[in-house]
Design an enzyme around this catalytic site. Structure first.
Site, PDB file in Angstrom:
ATOM      1  CE1 TYR A 225      -3.536   2.671   1.725  1.00 45.72           C
ATOM      2  CE2 TYR A 225      -1.520   3.405   2.803  1.00 45.72           C
ATOM      3  CZ  TYR A 225      -2.850   3.618   2.467  1.00 45.72           C
ATOM      4  OH  TYR A 225      -3.474   4.772   2.867  1.00 45.72           O
ATOM      5  CG  ASP A 319      -5.323   8.866  17.351  1.00 50.17           C
ATOM      6  OD1 ASP A 319      -6.374   8.577  16.765  1.00 50.17           O
ATOM      7  OD2 ASP A 319      -4.319   9.329  16.775  1.00 50.17           O
TER       8      ASP A 319
END
Length: 418
Positions: A225, A319
């Protein structure tokens, strides 16, 4: 800063301690300020510039961010784009396209209405404006009292408030204080390289001209990727000054990949030569100067588990509450959703509609349920992303970039034309 007269049935005064001055932490601060709720905000970095530099996509959460920010900042969101001259919505390119890394054929695409590709350092700097952020404040521990909470920092200082919220990132110290060993992140079995680089003027123009205007993502059928985007274009007339970001992941296939200690850029270049990448990916990697710094990174997640909020005295957002991978692009969106939900909860406390415990319990329930789902879906997407044959069945293909839980848009949310 807000005043100290936010009375409720059980709160003589309401004061929020915000740990973490990234975009979501600052958005919370601005939202509290708008509603005249007292707060202090802290960050462990030495300054707003002393953080890593990358880009992220803002999609469905944009109205929530704009509602929290003062109008003059919300109207400047376009200034924080990696390329401020591009309005993807007006040219019909507010979409994510997944390219075949060998053919550059656009294999998959899905809409991101009003999406913007944002420069992290620029939005951090902008969101910090008009806030009294206390930098160089590393949290050590949290102490709870009958009527408040105290944050203790490594410089010997401390501060007391009604509630503390950790918006301090994927390796959150607040999360460690709340959960101990259960706060530890899980490392996924992929190599991660994330770095910034510059090129000659000719090379920079060659790459930029071949990139999707929002963000360029390709997957090589070999299971590799790449996300490639321009990061800084402060001087449009001098392409040699532009910064680019390369973000690449793959399953390790050799001893060096598992080790990942040395020659990171050299290995990346070898992989790209071997796997017959299309332009501009091949040249973007090949042309990166050999002395480009590529830090040792790991692909980490933290799947949300419930935390003890100590009677509404401590909670998490962003997060810190749900560390997810970027392959579905939902980390920032959920962080801004959390920020909006938290400010809404504090408004209910200030108005007397709910006690602090009731408001935080409600907020936590939403964040924990949504966070656990989002982390799991993003983790699943990461594995699908490295399995080209199965990608069509991945979450991003079946549900796009929509949040897993419905968010009611704020009444005042008028997305600026910026």
């Amino acid at each position: 800063m807000g005043n100290m007269n936010g009375h409720t049935s059980n709160e003589a005064q309401l004061k929020v301690l915000i740990i973490g001055a990234g975009p979501a932490g600052c958005a919370i601060a601005h939202g509290l300020k708008k509603n005249d709720i007292s707060f202090s905000i802290f960050d462990r970095a030495k300054s707003v510039e002393a953080t890593r530099h990358w880009a992220f996509t803002v999609g469905w959460s944009r109205p929530f961010l704009c509602d929290l920010l003062p109008e003059e900042l919300a109207n400047r969101l376009t200034e924080c784009q990696v390329d401020p001259a591009i309005d993807c919505q007006s040219i019909g390119k507010d979409e994510i396209v997944i390219y075949d890394g060998v053919t550059k054929k656009d294999e998959f695409k899905f809409p991101v209405p009003g999406g913007k590709e944002i420069n992290m350092r620029k939005i951090r700097t902008m969101c910090a404006e008009n806030l009294d952020i206390q930098y160089n404040k590393k949290l050590l521990d949290i102490e709870y009292h009958d009527h408040g909470v105290t944050a203790h920092f490594d410089d010997g200082t401390s501060e007391t408030g009604s509630i503390l919220i950790g918006v301090d990132g994927a390796s959150s110290q607040v999360r460690r204080c709340l959960l101990g060993r259960a706060a530890q992140a899980e490392v996924l079995p992929f190599v991660l390289m994330n770095f910034n680089t510059k090129y000659t003027a000719e090379q920079a123009l060659f790459i930029k001209e071949r990139l999707h205007p929002l963000v360029d993502i390709a997957i090589n059928p070999s299971g590799h990727y790449i996300r490639l985007n321009v990061l800084d274009m402060d001087d449009r007339e001098r392409p040699e000054t532009w910064s680019f970001q390369i973000l690449s992941t793959w399953a390790p296939k050799c001893v060096e990949d598992y080790d990942n200690e040395t020659d990171r850029l050299k290995r990346l270049k070898e992989h790209f030569r071997r796997d017959n990448w299309a332009e501009p990916y091949r040249s973007a990697v090949e042309w990166a100067p050999d002395d480009t710094e590529v830090l040792r990174d790991q692909l980490k997640i933290w799947k949300t588990v419930p935390w003890e909020n100590h009677g509404g005295r401590a909670t998490l957002a962003g997060d810190a509450a749900h560390a997810m991978t970027f392959h579905r692009g939902q980390g920032a969106n959920n962080a801004f959703g959390d920020a909006y939900g938290f400010v809404l909860a504090m408004k209910k406390v200030k108005s007397g509609e709910k006690t602090l415990k009731e408001a935080v319990d409600e907020y936590d329930s939403n964040v924990q349920e949504r966070g656990a789902k989002e982390v799991q879906i993003s983790k699943s997407q990461t594995f699908f992303t490295h399995d080209w044959a199965a990608f069509k069945d991945s979450p991003v293909m079946t549900m796009g970039t929509k949040p897993v839980a419905a968010f009611e848009l704020p009444e005042s949310a008028k997305v600026p034309k910026a």
